[in-house]
Design an enzyme around this catalytic site. Structure first.
Site, short mmCIF file in Angstrom:
data_model
loop_
_atom_site.label_atom_id
_atom_site.label_comp_id
_atom_site.label_asym_id
_atom_site.label_seq_id
_atom_site.Cartn_x
_atom_site.Cartn_y
_atom_site.Cartn_z
N TYR A 36 -1.62 0.84 10.74
CA TYR A 36 -1.76 0.16 9.45
C TYR A 36 -0.58 0.47 8.53
CZ TYR A 36 -3.60 -0.78 4.74
OH TYR A 36 -3.76 -1.22 3.45
N SER B 94 0.84 -1.19 0.00
CA SER B 94 0.00 0.00 0.00
C SER B 94 0.88 1.24 0.00
CB SER B 94 -0.90 0.02 1.24
OG SER B 94 -1.55 1.27 1.38
#
Length: 251
Positions: A157, A144
């Site tokens: 995250y 990501s």
């Protein structure tokens, strides 16, 4: 093995209900992939996903897989590879978590880290070893852009994805010259069930767009794929921005 047209014939998805993974599987099945393994926690959603791929002409098998059960990864994934060569492994599991809860409850933060990083390291190494033994194949790792620089709003995250990204790049270097290809995919904000209810970030994308980029990256044997491509220069700016200035951004 890949067919005469250079398309993968077999696919193993770790995270069998992932919208990005299933969009990718549909594209690969359309291009001659015929054997698909969907690995995930047993659920009606997993079986429904398998059924949809079968309707496209693929032979689909489901396997019970839990990212957090690292002690069982070798046995579960070993059985899959024992059934025959796998052309593409798509490591697509992960959780977004809740930043506020993670800061208040460290156990919640640990669960995010264990799923996104520890579980991925375990499964990635098990699959990499099997791919190396067979002498070919691609390991696609869904990272990501959040891992490029941890933001205040989701640093738990983001840090887990940063670790995963670094691991996958190192694994790719370790496997260089073995016939095994590792590709890191760095999507931006993707409109999925996981991000439902969140305000889309600039350059937001879709599972179908990510799937298209994965397919193209496999054909080119890319090592890193950004989705959309415009994120690469944008994240380069953010990554090198002075910290005092970065803290002032609404991120």
């Amino acid at each position: 093995m890949k067919d005469a047209f250079g398309s993968p014939q077999s696919l193993l998805v770790l995270g069998g209900t992932s919208e990005i993974a299933l969009a990718t599987a549909r594209r690969l099945v359309a291009r001659r992939a015929r054997t698909v393994w969907l690995a995930g926690r047993p659920s009606p959603a997993l079986e429904e996903a398998a059924g949809r791929l079968r309707s496209l002409g693929a032979e689909v098998r489901t396997v019970a897989f839990d990212a957090l059960d690292t002690g069982g990864h070798e046995e579960v994934l070993g059985k899959v590879f024992a059934e025959g060569d796998i052309d593409v492994v798509l490591l697509a599991f992960g959780v977004l978590g809740d930043q506020e809860r993670a800061e208040a409850e460290p156990a919640a933060a640990v669960r995010v880290a264990q799923t996104n990083y520890t579980g991925a390291v375990s499964a990635g190494l098990v699959c990499a070893r099997s791919l190396r033994v067979q002498g070919h194949g691609s390991l696609v790792v869904l990272s990501s852009v959040a891992g490029e620089r941890a933001r205040r709003s989701n640093f738990v995250y983001g840090s887990s994805k940063a670790g995963l990204d670094a691991f996958a790049q190192g694994l790719g270097d370790a496997l260089y010259g073995t016939g095994v290809h590792v590709m890191v995919v760095r999507p931006g904000f993707v409109r999925t069930r996981m991000t439902a209810g969140l305000e889309p970030a600039p350059l937001a994308t879709t599972p179908q767009a990510v799937a298209g980029a994965i397919e193209a990256g496999l054909r080119r044997r890319s090592e890193v794929v950004w989705v959309p491509g415009a994120l690469r220069p944008a994240m380069g700016v953010l990554r090198h921005m002075p910290r005092a200035l970065f803290r002032r951004l609404p991120v």
